[in-house]
Design a protein around this motif. Structure first.
Motif, PDB file in Angstrom:
ATOM      1  N   VAL A   1      -6.731  -5.030  10.296  1.00  0.00           N
ATOM      2  CA  VAL A   1      -5.939  -4.901  11.528  1.00  0.00           C
ATOM      3  C   VAL A   1      -4.482  -4.583  11.188  1.00  0.00           C
ATOM      4  CG1 VAL A   1      -5.020  -6.155  13.512  1.00  0.00           C
ATOM      5  CG2 VAL A   1      -7.438  -6.345  12.928  1.00  0.00           C
ATOM      6  N   ALA A   2      -3.931  -5.288  10.188  1.00  0.00           N
ATOM      7  CA  ALA A   2      -2.528  -5.069   9.822  1.00  0.00           C
ATOM      8  C   ALA A   2      -2.318  -3.693   9.205  1.00  0.00           C
ATOM      9  CB  ALA A   2      -2.074  -6.151   8.849  1.00  0.00           C
ATOM     10  N   PHE A   3      -3.149  -3.332   8.220  1.00  0.00           N
ATOM     11  CA  PHE A   3      -2.956  -2.078   7.484  1.00  0.00           C
ATOM     12  C   PHE A   3      -3.262  -0.861   8.352  1.00  0.00           C
ATOM     13  CE2 PHE A   3      -4.206  -4.294   3.220  1.00  0.00           C
ATOM     14  CZ  PHE A   3      -3.067  -5.073   3.301  1.00  0.00           C
ATOM     15  N   VAL A   4      -4.456  -0.843   8.923  1.00  0.00           N
ATOM     16  CA  VAL A   4      -4.894   0.328   9.693  1.00  0.00           C
ATOM     17  C   VAL A   4      -4.121   0.419  10.999  1.00  0.00           C
ATOM     18  CG1 VAL A   4      -6.860   1.460  10.800  1.00  0.00           C
ATOM     19  CG2 VAL A   4      -7.175   0.270   8.616  1.00  0.00           C
ATOM     20  N   GLY A   5      -3.856  -0.725  11.625  1.00  0.00           N
ATOM     21  CA  GLY A   5      -3.074  -0.705  12.856  1.00  0.00           C
ATOM     22  C   GLY A   5      -1.695  -0.113  12.635  1.00  0.00           C
ATOM     23  N   TYR A   6      -1.048  -0.512  11.539  1.00  0.00           N
ATOM     24  CA  TYR A   6       0.285   0.029  11.244  1.00  0.00           C
ATOM     25  C   TYR A   6       0.219   1.522  10.955  1.00  0.00           C
ATOM     26  CZ  TYR A   6       5.014   0.248   9.361  1.00  0.00           C
ATOM     27  OH  TYR A   6       6.338   0.566   9.144  1.00  0.00           O
TER      28      TYR A   6
ATOM     29  N   ASN B   1       0.831  -1.212   0.000  1.00  0.00           N
ATOM     30  CA  ASN B   1       0.000   0.000   0.000  1.00  0.00           C
ATOM     31  C   ASN B   1       0.865   1.261   0.000  1.00  0.00           C
ATOM     32  OD1 ASN B   1      -2.595  -1.485   0.382  1.00  0.00           O
ATOM     33  ND2 ASN B   1      -1.668  -2.002   2.348  1.00  0.00           N
ATOM     34  N   THR B   2       1.723   1.357  -0.975  1.00  0.00           N
ATOM     35  CA  THR B   2       2.642   2.483  -1.050  1.00  0.00           C
ATOM     36  C   THR B   2       2.044   3.646  -1.822  1.00  0.00           C
ATOM     37  OG1 THR B   2       3.640   1.497  -3.015  1.00  0.00           O
ATOM     38  CG2 THR B   2       4.679   1.018  -0.901  1.00  0.00           C
ATOM     39  N   SER B   3       2.568   4.820  -1.591  1.00  0.00           N
ATOM     40  CA  SER B   3       2.112   6.020  -2.293  1.00  0.00           C
ATOM     41  C   SER B   3       2.522   5.957  -3.762  1.00  0.00           C
ATOM     42  CB  SER B   3       2.716   7.260  -1.642  1.00  0.00           C
ATOM     43  OG  SER B   3       2.307   8.424  -2.320  1.00  0.00           O
TER      44      SER B   3
ATOM     45  N   PRO C   1       3.332  -2.709   6.275  1.00  0.00           N
ATOM     46  CA  PRO C   1       1.993  -3.008   5.758  1.00  0.00           C
ATOM     47  C   PRO C   1       1.278  -1.820   5.128  1.00  0.00           C
ATOM     48  CG  PRO C   1       2.297  -3.909   7.965  1.00  0.00           C
ATOM     49  CD  PRO C   1       3.436  -2.985   7.706  1.00  0.00           C
ATOM     50  N   ALA C   2       1.646  -0.610   5.529  1.00  0.00           N
ATOM     51  CA  ALA C   2       0.950   0.569   4.993  1.00  0.00           C
ATOM     52  C   ALA C   2       1.952   1.695   4.806  1.00  0.00           C
ATOM     53  CB  ALA C   2      -0.168   1.006   5.937  1.00  0.00           C
ATOM     54  N   GLY C   3       2.191   2.050   3.542  1.00  0.00           N
ATOM     55  CA  GLY C   3       3.151   3.106   3.243  1.00  0.00           C
ATOM     56  C   GLY C   3       2.519   4.374   2.716  1.00  0.00           C
TER      57      GLY C   3
END
Length: 261
Positions: free
Chosen positions: A245-250, A60-62, A146-148
């Protein structure tokens, strides 16, 4: 043509060869392609300077420094990633019966699907965290991000939508569609489960070998669940919960909490 009805003329005749070709094409346009790229990615990481544990695997990178353009790219990527799902459902519609019922993604059992999905998420998620911790300490995983996405108002909604997209794509293609087609091709049960599980593990190889093992085990559990219940909906619920949980938590929690990744 004497004695041939209109129904017989319009009924699709799908041979085993056609089914095999169709399955390879669907996978080649979707997660089979991802598996090939993941294999190249892990080879690149292993042959680069420095150990695997010092390298990064980002999700989920920019896509642009311009926020509205970045948002546009994110949404377009999500929409086009779901096209193979629509293709798989369309192809399954050639077989007798309703493809939504065949896959178990109808709304006949919403309460049961949600409850079973939550249970599967707990069953997979807690041991999965332990496996990632072990893999990180053994140095067999890359450092996972997990979330960039940048900290913008649309980041969390996009991450949630991305989690749903991942769940729908993977569970419909790798479980519902693939298991159905392999069973129609008369594959043995063990081979069907192993193929689905190994495919799931292989397109996560870019994250490292711990991710491969963890996702392959998840693939075994999910394939067996589908073969028993014939419902993909609980798998989509479980996968969505895990990714949210992984994406939003990070994205929202302090980064030092995730140093073990």
């Amino acid at each position: 043509m004497v004695g041939v009805t209109v129904d017989e003329l319009t009924r699709p005749a799908v041979s085993r060869r056609t089914l095999r070709t169709e399955t390879l094409l669907v996978l080649g346009l979707s997660l089979g392609q991802s598996a090939v790229y993941a294999l190249v990615s892990i080879i690149a990481k292993l042959t680069a300077d420095g150990p695997l544990s010092k390298q990064t695997a980002s999700l989920n990178t920019s896509q642009s420094a311009r926020p509205w353009l970045d948002l546009t790219y994110q949404l377009l990527g999500i929409v086009f990633a779901l096209l193979p799902v629509l293709l798989a459902v369309h192809l399954l519609a050639r077989s007798p019966g309703d493809p939504a019922r065949t896959l178990g993604v109808d709304l006949r059992r919403p309460g049961s699907d949600l409850a079973r999905g939550a249970g599967l998420a707990a069953l997979i998620g807690l041991p999965g965290l332990a496996l990632f911790w072990v893999a990180a300490h053994l140095g067999i995983n890359a450092t996972l991000v997990p979330a960039g996405l940048p900290h913008l108002w649309w980041a969390v909604p996009v991450l949630i939508i991305a989690a749903v997209q991942n769940a729908v794509l993977e569970e419909v293609i790798v479980v519902g569609y693939l298991v159905t087609r392999l069973r129609q091709l008369s594959w043995r049960l063990g081979a069907v489960v192993a193929t689905s599980a190994l495919l799931r593990g292989s397109y996560h190889l870019y994250q490292g070998f711990g991710a491969f093992v963890g996702n392959a085990v998840m693939g075994v559990v999910f394939s067996l669940f589908y073969l028993r219940t014939r419902r993909v909906a609980p798998l989509i619920v479980a996968h969505t919960l895990l990714d949210v949980v992984a994406f939003v938590g990070y994205a929202l929690l302090p980064r030092e909490w995730f140093s073990w990744l």
